[in-house]
Design an enzyme around this catalytic site. Sequence first.
Site, mmCIF file in Angstrom:
data_model
loop_
_atom_site.group_PDB
_atom_site.id
_atom_site.type_symbol
_atom_site.label_atom_id
_atom_site.label_comp_id
_atom_site.label_asym_id
_atom_site.label_seq_id
_atom_site.Cartn_x
_atom_site.Cartn_y
_atom_site.Cartn_z
ATOM 1 N N ALA A 20 -5.459 0.026 -6.519
ATOM 2 C CA ALA A 20 -6.540 -0.837 -7.013
ATOM 3 C C ALA A 20 -7.960 -0.320 -6.869
ATOM 4 C CB ALA A 20 -6.437 -2.202 -6.331
ATOM 5 N N ALA A 21 -8.212 0.620 -5.947
ATOM 6 C CA ALA A 21 -9.612 1.032 -5.742
ATOM 7 C C ALA A 21 -10.129 1.818 -6.950
ATOM 8 C CB ALA A 21 -9.728 1.890 -4.485
ATOM 9 N N CYS A 47 -4.794 6.917 -17.088
ATOM 10 C CA CYS A 47 -5.886 7.421 -17.920
ATOM 11 C C CYS A 47 -5.554 8.862 -18.288
ATOM 12 C CB CYS A 47 -7.237 7.268 -17.242
ATOM 13 S SG CYS A 47 -7.304 8.007 -15.629
ATOM 14 N N GLU A 50 -4.848 -0.702 -1.830
ATOM 15 C CA GLU A 50 -5.202 0.706 -2.006
ATOM 16 C C GLU A 50 -4.682 1.486 -0.811
ATOM 17 O OE1 GLU A 50 -6.592 2.843 -4.268
ATOM 18 O OE2 GLU A 50 -6.399 4.361 -2.695
HETATM 19 N N1 SAM Z 1 -7.085 0.456 -10.685
HETATM 20 C C1 SAM Z 1 -8.328 1.087 -10.293
HETATM 21 C C2 SAM Z 1 -9.465 0.456 -11.053
HETATM 22 O O1 SAM Z 1 -9.258 -0.084 -12.142
HETATM 23 O O2 SAM Z 1 -10.601 0.463 -10.536
HETATM 24 C C3 SAM Z 1 -8.269 2.582 -10.473
HETATM 25 C C4 SAM Z 1 -7.082 3.175 -9.776
HETATM 26 S S1 SAM Z 1 -6.929 4.915 -9.859
HETATM 27 C C5 SAM Z 1 -6.421 5.186 -11.474
HETATM 28 C C6 SAM Z 1 -5.486 5.190 -8.924
HETATM 29 C C7 SAM Z 1 -5.558 4.813 -7.465
HETATM 30 O O3 SAM Z 1 -4.295 5.149 -6.861
HETATM 31 C C8 SAM Z 1 -6.622 5.541 -6.672
HETATM 32 O O4 SAM Z 1 -7.446 4.606 -6.005
HETATM 33 C C9 SAM Z 1 -5.852 6.374 -5.664
HETATM 34 O O5 SAM Z 1 -6.478 6.456 -4.411
HETATM 35 C C10 SAM Z 1 -4.541 5.638 -5.551
HETATM 36 N N2 SAM Z 1 -3.416 6.507 -5.134
HETATM 37 C C11 SAM Z 1 -3.422 7.845 -4.918
HETATM 38 N N3 SAM Z 1 -2.219 8.255 -4.510
HETATM 39 C C12 SAM Z 1 -1.423 7.175 -4.454
HETATM 40 C C13 SAM Z 1 -0.078 6.961 -4.093
HETATM 41 N N4 SAM Z 1 0.718 7.961 -3.723
HETATM 42 N N5 SAM Z 1 0.387 5.700 -4.133
HETATM 43 C C14 SAM Z 1 -0.396 4.688 -4.530
HETATM 44 N N6 SAM Z 1 -1.672 4.839 -4.892
HETATM 45 C C15 SAM Z 1 -2.190 6.060 -4.857
#
Ligand code: SAM
Length: 467
Positions: free
Chosen positions: A122-123, A242, A145
């Site tokens: 979510a971050a 994305c 997150e």
């Molecule tokens: N949903 C967010 C928004 O709309 O603001 C953007 C999310 S970004 C595309 C993907 C997120 O997944 C990042 O915050 C990242 O830190 C987290 N992430 C990285 N590795 C991950 C993992 N193994 N499992 C789950 N989340 C992960």
Amino acid sequence: MSSHLPAALLDSLAGLPGYNRETFERVHAAAEKITSLRLNPLKITTPERVQQVLQALSANGVQRVPWSSEGYYLPARPSFTFDPYFHAGAYYVQEASSMFLEQAVRATVDLSAPLKVLDLCAAPGGKSTLLQSLITEDSLLVTNEVIKPRAALLADNLTRWGAANVVVSNNDPRDFSRLPGYFDLVVVDAPCSGSGLFRRDPELVSEWSLENVTLCSQRQQRILADVLPAVKDDGVIIYSTCSFSAEEDEVILDWLADHFELENITIPLDADWQIVPTVTTKRNCTGYRFYPDLLKGEGFFIACFRKKGSSQSIRKQKESRQVALTARQRELVAPWVNIPASWQYFLHQDEVLILPPLLATDITMLQQQLYIRKAGVKAGQLGQKELIPDHQLAASTILAETLPVVSLNLQQALLYLRKEDPGVNTDIRGWALVTYKGMHLGWAKFLPNRMNNYYPKELRILKEING
Ligand code: SAM
């Protein structure tokens, strides 16, 4: 015009629905910067307020994002740092294609019902703030997150947004298997190779490789497999990236259909939006592709599934382990808040938490299974004689209307947000809510010869005002 996109990426996209190498390269080379934001319907509640906020950002040229009820394009990027409305949670700056999540949610769940929703990756909080705006007040959003500092940023952004029906957690996706069948809707906005953002952030191009696309695809499968047990039967999972790469998009849809009992759901589209449906060859699943040369937004992919079959669901509620407030403690808190009788106060060490009913019922169970960073609204710290109000309360929408208010002009508001003394002349003594054009900025305590600024240090504006 050269776009500096990796040849291996361009070659790998050949033949994908909607992909046109020439216009794709051209739009990347032109490098147009698009700015969009989504208003917060909890805080911007009238058409006049909408106009006020948009006018302050841009005198003219604001346009609607066609697939979003609260989204707007701005003609140029203003300084959000120096806009008090931003700090007050009036809007979230979000890439326009991502706002299409609204259509996916509307097409798949009954938004009039109380829902339990999880935003797994979510971050910084773009999709979470959108999900919060779509669900009812008696629904619950768990926004998670895995990376700790990013979870802190997520919590700050959700505090600014001001809703009480939110829990922010900091867990690995696999931890959610401890909540079998709990969620009506799970959104997985997966970490990906990021090619969809190359126009906006060209520096990401150097990090791209085919090997990384494969690694991302494997990680996406792991994340989805980890979280699927937490989706209710007949519940919905929405997957997005994305990335333009089929390995992270269509291939994942086929993998999901191959390994789990899932039914793919389509989303109604308006032809004017220029969003490209893509149907997988193997399992006939539909997803949606967003190309910057076709629409006003960055690269994005989204697809929806309903979970079928019968799986285990969560055990009976555990006894609540929350500490209720004494009558005297409630008396100290009551003047600060305006909440329905069904909401609950809990004492956590010496801090008072306010939770809406669904969250109050489930909080003990959630605390036992997840690492929770924030739940409901922290009203403040309870001393012997008074409540020291927390910033979460100032940013929330459950504040009592009878509290003393000190309104600041723009210059004063920016000084306040820098945690300096805005130099206000007032007869008010004691605690007051500091506002800018009716928007809550935070707390201050007025003493006979000075003002103590209670704006949180970690949120303060660091940039020099005229720098
Ligand atoms: N949903 C967010 C928004 O709309 O603001 C953007 C999310 S970004 C595309 C993907 C997120 O997944 C990042 O915050 C990242 O830190 C987290 N992430 C990285 N590795 C991950 C993992 N193994 N499992 C789950 N989340 C992960």
